[in-house]
Every structure is written in C-alpha cells, then in structure tokens.
Design a protein around this motif. Sequence first.
Motif, PDB file in Angstrom:
ATOM      1  N   ALA A  13       0.977  -1.281  -0.358  1.00 19.67           N
ATOM      2  CA  ALA A  13       0.245   0.043  -0.045  1.00 19.67           C
ATOM      3  C   ALA A  13       1.333   1.594   0.233  1.00 19.67           C
ATOM      4  CB  ALA A  13      -1.046   0.031   0.907  1.00 19.67           C
ATOM      5  N   GLU A  14       0.632   1.925  -0.438  1.00 25.33           N
ATOM      6  CA  GLU A  14       0.912   3.420  -1.101  1.00 25.33           C
ATOM      7  C   GLU A  14      -0.125   4.757  -0.307  1.00 25.33           C
ATOM      8  OE1 GLU A  14       2.231   4.060  -5.126  1.00 25.33           O
ATOM      9  OE2 GLU A  14       2.799   2.170  -5.020  1.00 25.33           O
ATOM     10  N   GLY A  15      -0.791   4.504   0.357  1.00 26.46           N
ATOM     11  CA  GLY A  15      -1.729   5.281   1.074  1.00 26.46           C
ATOM     12  C   GLY A  15      -2.500   5.541   0.486  1.00 26.46           C
ATOM     13  N   PRO A  16      -3.874   6.195   1.022  1.00 27.02           N
ATOM     14  CA  PRO A  16      -5.155   6.263   0.601  1.00 27.02           C
ATOM     15  C   PRO A  16      -4.987   7.613  -0.826  1.00 27.02           C
ATOM     16  CG  PRO A  16      -4.468   7.074   2.633  1.00 27.02           C
ATOM     17  CD  PRO A  16      -3.663   6.781   2.357  1.00 27.02           C
ATOM     18  N   VAL A  17      -6.154   7.423  -1.553  1.00 28.35           N
ATOM     19  CA  VAL A  17      -6.376   8.096  -2.465  1.00 28.35           C
ATOM     20  C   VAL A  17      -8.096   8.683  -2.766  1.00 28.35           C
ATOM     21  CG1 VAL A  17      -7.049   8.532  -5.062  1.00 28.35           C
ATOM     22  CG2 VAL A  17      -4.787   7.286  -4.387  1.00 28.35           C
ATOM     23  N   ALA A  18      -8.107   9.810  -2.089  1.00 26.21           N
ATOM     24  CA  ALA A  18      -9.642   9.855  -2.215  1.00 26.21           C
ATOM     25  C   ALA A  18      -9.771  11.836  -3.413  1.00 26.21           C
ATOM     26  CB  ALA A  18      -9.723  10.766  -1.082  1.00 26.21           C
ATOM     27  N   PRO A  19     -10.980  11.627  -3.618  1.00 29.24           N
ATOM     28  CA  PRO A  19     -11.200  12.825  -4.312  1.00 29.24           C
ATOM     29  C   PRO A  19     -11.085  13.943  -3.784  1.00 29.24           C
ATOM     30  CG  PRO A  19     -12.884  12.150  -3.222  1.00 29.24           C
ATOM     31  CD  PRO A  19     -12.309  10.595  -2.865  1.00 29.24           C
ATOM     32  N   CYS A  20     -10.646  15.086  -4.452  1.00 30.65           N
ATOM     33  CA  CYS A  20     -10.199  16.131  -3.456  1.00 30.65           C
ATOM     34  C   CYS A  20     -11.018  17.797  -4.762  1.00 30.65           C
ATOM     35  CB  CYS A  20      -9.020  16.604  -3.452  1.00 30.65           C
ATOM     36  SG  CYS A  20      -8.108  15.405  -2.122  1.00 30.65           S
ATOM     37  N   VAL A  21     -11.283  18.730  -3.459  1.00 29.46           N
ATOM     38  CA  VAL A  21     -11.579  20.049  -4.877  1.00 29.46           C
ATOM     39  C   VAL A  21     -10.584  20.840  -4.828  1.00 29.46           C
ATOM     40  CG1 VAL A  21     -13.131  22.057  -4.239  1.00 29.46           C
ATOM     41  CG2 VAL A  21     -13.959  20.281  -4.506  1.00 29.46           C
ATOM     42  N   ARG A  22     -10.550  21.230  -5.823  1.00 29.55           N
ATOM     43  CA  ARG A  22      -9.132  22.315  -6.832  1.00 29.55           C
ATOM     44  C   ARG A  22      -9.580  23.492  -6.819  1.00 29.55           C
ATOM     45  NH1 ARG A  22      -4.117  21.915 -11.056  1.00 29.55           N
ATOM     46  NH2 ARG A  22      -5.511  23.025 -12.139  1.00 29.55           N
ATOM     47  N   VAL A  23      -8.730  24.067  -6.474  1.00 27.84           N
ATOM     48  CA  VAL A  23      -9.424  25.879  -6.281  1.00 27.84           C
ATOM     49  C   VAL A  23      -7.450  26.575  -6.105  1.00 27.84           C
ATOM     50  CG1 VAL A  23     -11.652  25.251  -4.838  1.00 27.84           C
ATOM     51  CG2 VAL A  23      -9.682  26.007  -3.247  1.00 27.84           C
ATOM     52  N   PRO A  24      -7.892  27.657  -6.241  1.00 27.44           N
ATOM     53  CA  PRO A  24      -6.610  28.410  -5.745  1.00 27.44           C
ATOM     54  C   PRO A  24      -6.093  28.259  -4.555  1.00 27.44           C
ATOM     55  CG  PRO A  24      -8.262  29.438  -8.096  1.00 27.44           C
ATOM     56  CD  PRO A  24      -8.365  28.256  -7.352  1.00 27.44           C
ATOM     57  N   ARG A  25      -5.226  28.989  -4.137  1.00 25.40           N
ATOM     58  CA  ARG A  25      -4.917  28.418  -2.942  1.00 25.40           C
ATOM     59  C   ARG A  25      -5.658  30.370  -2.024  1.00 25.40           C
ATOM     60  NH1 ARG A  25       1.354  29.023  -0.481  1.00 25.40           N
ATOM     61  NH2 ARG A  25       0.751  28.927   1.913  1.00 25.40           N
ATOM     62  N   GLU A  26      -5.914  30.700  -2.955  1.00 24.60           N
ATOM     63  CA  GLU A  26      -6.670  32.301  -2.116  1.00 24.60           C
ATOM     64  C   GLU A  26      -7.688  31.602  -2.135  1.00 24.60           C
ATOM     65  OE1 GLU A  26      -4.702  31.884  -4.649  1.00 24.60           O
ATOM     66  OE2 GLU A  26      -3.022  33.673  -3.633  1.00 24.60           O
ATOM     67  N   ASN A  27      -8.408  30.817  -2.879  1.00 28.33           N
ATOM     68  CA  ASN A  27      -9.805  30.641  -2.320  1.00 28.33           C
ATOM     69  C   ASN A  27     -10.337  29.322  -1.705  1.00 28.33           C
ATOM     70  OD1 ASN A  27     -10.103  32.778  -4.137  1.00 28.33           O
ATOM     71  ND2 ASN A  27     -10.955  31.390  -5.268  1.00 28.33           N
ATOM     72  N   GLY A  28      -8.786  29.226  -0.145  1.00 31.22           N
ATOM     73  CA  GLY A  28      -9.607  27.543   0.516  1.00 31.22           C
ATOM     74  C   GLY A  28      -9.648  28.027   1.174  1.00 31.22           C
ATOM     75  N   GLU A  29      -9.894  28.725   2.145  1.00 32.13           N
ATOM     76  CA  GLU A  29     -10.858  29.313   3.560  1.00 32.13           C
ATOM     77  C   GLU A  29     -12.024  29.382   2.696  1.00 32.13           C
ATOM     78  OE1 GLU A  29     -12.480  28.326   7.136  1.00 32.13           O
ATOM     79  OE2 GLU A  29      -9.995  28.331   6.283  1.00 32.13           O
ATOM     80  N   GLU A  30     -12.317  29.999   2.059  1.00 28.91           N
ATOM     81  CA  GLU A  30     -13.865  29.969   1.361  1.00 28.91           C
ATOM     82  C   GLU A  30     -14.527  28.652   1.329  1.00 28.91           C
ATOM     83  OE1 GLU A  30     -16.433  32.734  -1.845  1.00 28.91           O
ATOM     84  OE2 GLU A  30     -14.512  33.129  -0.757  1.00 28.91           O
ATOM     85  N   THR A  31     -13.867  27.889  -0.093  1.00 27.01           N
ATOM     86  CA  THR A  31     -14.402  26.628  -0.129  1.00 27.01           C
ATOM     87  C   THR A  31     -14.419  25.803   0.966  1.00 27.01           C
ATOM     88  OG1 THR A  31     -13.146  27.136  -2.451  1.00 27.01           O
ATOM     89  CG2 THR A  31     -13.079  24.910  -1.369  1.00 27.01           C
ATOM     90  N   ARG A  32     -13.367  25.369   1.910  1.00 27.37           N
ATOM     91  CA  ARG A  32     -13.659  24.846   3.675  1.00 27.37           C
ATOM     92  C   ARG A  32     -15.043  25.410   3.678  1.00 27.37           C
ATOM     93  NH1 ARG A  32     -13.860  24.194   8.308  1.00 27.37           N
ATOM     94  NH2 ARG A  32     -13.813  26.583   7.782  1.00 27.37           N
ATOM     95  N   ARG A  33     -14.589  26.222   3.402  1.00 26.99           N
ATOM     96  CA  ARG A  33     -16.564  26.679   5.057  1.00 26.99           C
ATOM     97  C   ARG A  33     -17.972  26.151   4.554  1.00 26.99           C
ATOM     98  NH1 ARG A  33     -15.210  31.586   5.301  1.00 26.99           N
ATOM     99  NH2 ARG A  33     -16.589  32.265   3.502  1.00 26.99           N
ATOM    100  N   ASP A  34     -17.855  26.469   2.441  1.00 27.26           N
ATOM    101  CA  ASP A  34     -18.674  25.936   2.100  1.00 27.26           C
ATOM    102  C   ASP A  34     -18.668  24.563   2.033  1.00 27.26           C
ATOM    103  OD1 ASP A  34     -19.230  28.554   1.390  1.00 27.26           O
ATOM    104  OD2 ASP A  34     -17.920  28.901  -0.871  1.00 27.26           O
ATOM    105  N   LEU A  35     -17.938  24.228   1.464  1.00 23.78           N
ATOM    106  CA  LEU A  35     -17.528  22.641   1.641  1.00 23.78           C
ATOM    107  C   LEU A  35     -18.340  21.747   2.743  1.00 23.78           C
ATOM    108  CD1 LEU A  35     -14.813  21.604  -1.011  1.00 23.78           C
ATOM    109  CD2 LEU A  35     -17.071  21.756  -1.359  1.00 23.78           C
ATOM    110  N   ALA A  36     -18.332  22.517   4.012  1.00 20.75           N
ATOM    111  CA  ALA A  36     -18.303  21.869   5.668  1.00 20.75           C
ATOM    112  C   ALA A  36     -19.893  21.930   5.269  1.00 20.75           C
ATOM    113  CB  ALA A  36     -17.550  23.014   6.156  1.00 20.75           C
ATOM    114  N   GLU A  37     -20.135  23.660   4.900  1.00 19.03           N
ATOM    115  CA  GLU A  37     -21.982  23.800   5.721  1.00 19.03           C
ATOM    116  C   GLU A  37     -22.798  22.115   4.160  1.00 19.03           C
ATOM    117  OE1 GLU A  37     -22.432  27.748   4.075  1.00 19.03           O
ATOM    118  OE2 GLU A  37     -20.909  28.730   6.129  1.00 19.03           O
TER     119      GLU A  37
END
Length: 342
Positions: A13-37
């Motif tokens: 095993a080389e480690g887990p793979v998972a689907p990830c939303v990809r966004v520019p770094r500057e949008n990270g916190e806003e995206t994290r919050r929206d996805l959490a909501e």
Amino acid sequence: MTGGDRTGETGEAEGPVAPCVRVPRENGEETRRDLAEAGVLDDRYEITVEDGWIYVPVLEHPEGYEVVERPVTERDGQTTPADLLAFDPTYERLGDVVILDEEDPDRARRAAEAVMESDVPVATVVRRASEVQGELRLREFEVLAGDGTETVHREYGCEYLLDLQEVYFSPRLATERHRVAEQVRAGEQAFDMFAGVGPFVVPFAARGADCVGVDLNEAAVEYLRENCRRNGVVDLVTVHHGDVREIARDPEFGYEGWADRVVMNLPHSADEFLDTAVGLAGEDCLLHYYDIQSDEDPYGPGERAIREAAGPEYDVEVETRRTVRSHAPHELNVVLDVRLTR
C-alpha cells in the motif's frame, strides 16, 4: 465516495487516494467553509497545498467544483476551532487575521477564543461590526483577540500590506483579480480608477504593464505605494491620491485617451464614473466594469450605461459577462469586460 488505498506493483500500500476539490490557494478557506456547510468535507484527511493550489478532500463530488483523485494524508490530530466548540464558526482569513461572520456577540467571543486556541495560524481575531459604508467603502471591525488589524496578504505571487480597519480589501475576489491580470501584456497602459492597496495594478505591473492607480482613501494610497515597493514595481506604477474624475481630466497628467485597459471595481456606483472611464480610453481599450444588480437582469443595466457613455465615438463589444459571486439574496456581483474601439 470514499478514499481507497493505492497499491504499487509490489502489492504494498502506498497510502489512501481520495477525491479532492481543487481551488486556487487564496480561495481555500472560503471553499473549506462552503464544503463543510454542504456536508461533503472529508475531515479524515489533511487539506494540502501544492503549486499554488489547495486540495480539499470531499466525500462526494460537489456541483460547481473541479474534483481530482489524488493521494491524501490522514489527519494528524491538528485542532480546529470546531473541535473546541459545539458549532463550526464561519470565518475567513486575511493574512494572519481571522475575520468572523458571527452576529451573536457571545457566540463570536467563544469562537474567537477557540480560534486562538486552535492550530489556525493567527495573530488577531475580529468580527464584522458593520456593512461596508461611506465614500471610502470602509467597514467597522470589533477586535476580539489580539491587538492589531494590520497584516500581510499574499495572492498569486504578490503580497499586500494593509490594515483592514483603514482600507477596503476583499480576499474573496482573488480569483477574479487573477483572471484579469492574466490578460495583461507587457507594455500596455492600464488605469485602475479605484486602486485601493493595489491588488490589480501590482500584478499588472509585475507582468510589465505601465500602470496608474488612483484612490480617494489616503491610507490606501500609502499602502499602495508600499506594496509597489514590496513587489518591485515602483518604476511601473504611478500613484495618485484624490478624486479620479479630477485627476483624469487634469491636462498636467495627460491621461485623456491614454489607457489600453481600465478597471472600475466600484460596485453600486461605477456607473457614475463612466464618462471619466470613456475619457481615459484610447483607440482600443478593454474596460472591466464591476456592478451589483438583481439576479433577474444582472448585466443589462451596466451594459446599457456603458453604451450610453461611449456614445457614437466608440464601437462597444461586450467580450465577457461573468458572475463574480453572490452579493445578497437575489443580488449578484458581476463583471462586464467591454472593448471600446474607434
């Protein structure tokens, strides 16, 4: 959808793979919050940064986002504000300042304490205490923890010193600013009519454009000058403090018909400055016109106002109609990229 283990040719095993939303770094916190909501954030895995992009693990493919499959790392126990509270506080980061969107004062104080105790890198926590108001578009903030509101914000390779009590700045517009900056070519002449601390003119100049930035806010102008120094573009940016209408028509500066590109980021009242923008436009000029309108007709009022201001002197072609973000229920912050030629 959940992450699975990757297995190499050896069967290990080389480690887990998972689907990830990809966004520019500057949008990270806003995206994290929206996805959490939205309930799709997969908090079993770390959020990672690579080459200016943030990858946010998700449980399923959320509509409207780019999703990629990639290796992920299980969380190592970092403490988030939500881990210390009975709720997930709504906030965004600007440099090392955390800005809370919590109306209830007691809830805001508890959230601020949790942010400071968490592993979020932060020096100050504030709460929005008013809407944007006044001619200078300033907002009141209540400092809940820490003792300073001056910070350094980094965005697409540039950095901006600013004090959010003294100037208007929205990190949520980073992607839009980058979209425009990517169009800029060396040698063109760009005029930002409401330049603030420089988030348009600094990256424009970094790409080799000859820029002019004007702002009515004296504090913003001083930060703009400092940010030109910080980013090594002093020789390519001319800075003015004052009313752009007066500066644009002053023959001493010679800006009439000067610009290849004009930025008008003053939603709600940009239409009042269209005559000035047309006066700045050269033979072939691209106008970036920002507006806030009803979602029933978000582009029509701005387009009609631009055509009226341009009159018969210019041919008007709308190259882009784009929604930047939602502003309020049934209101959209939009941009029109309009080419004026004569």
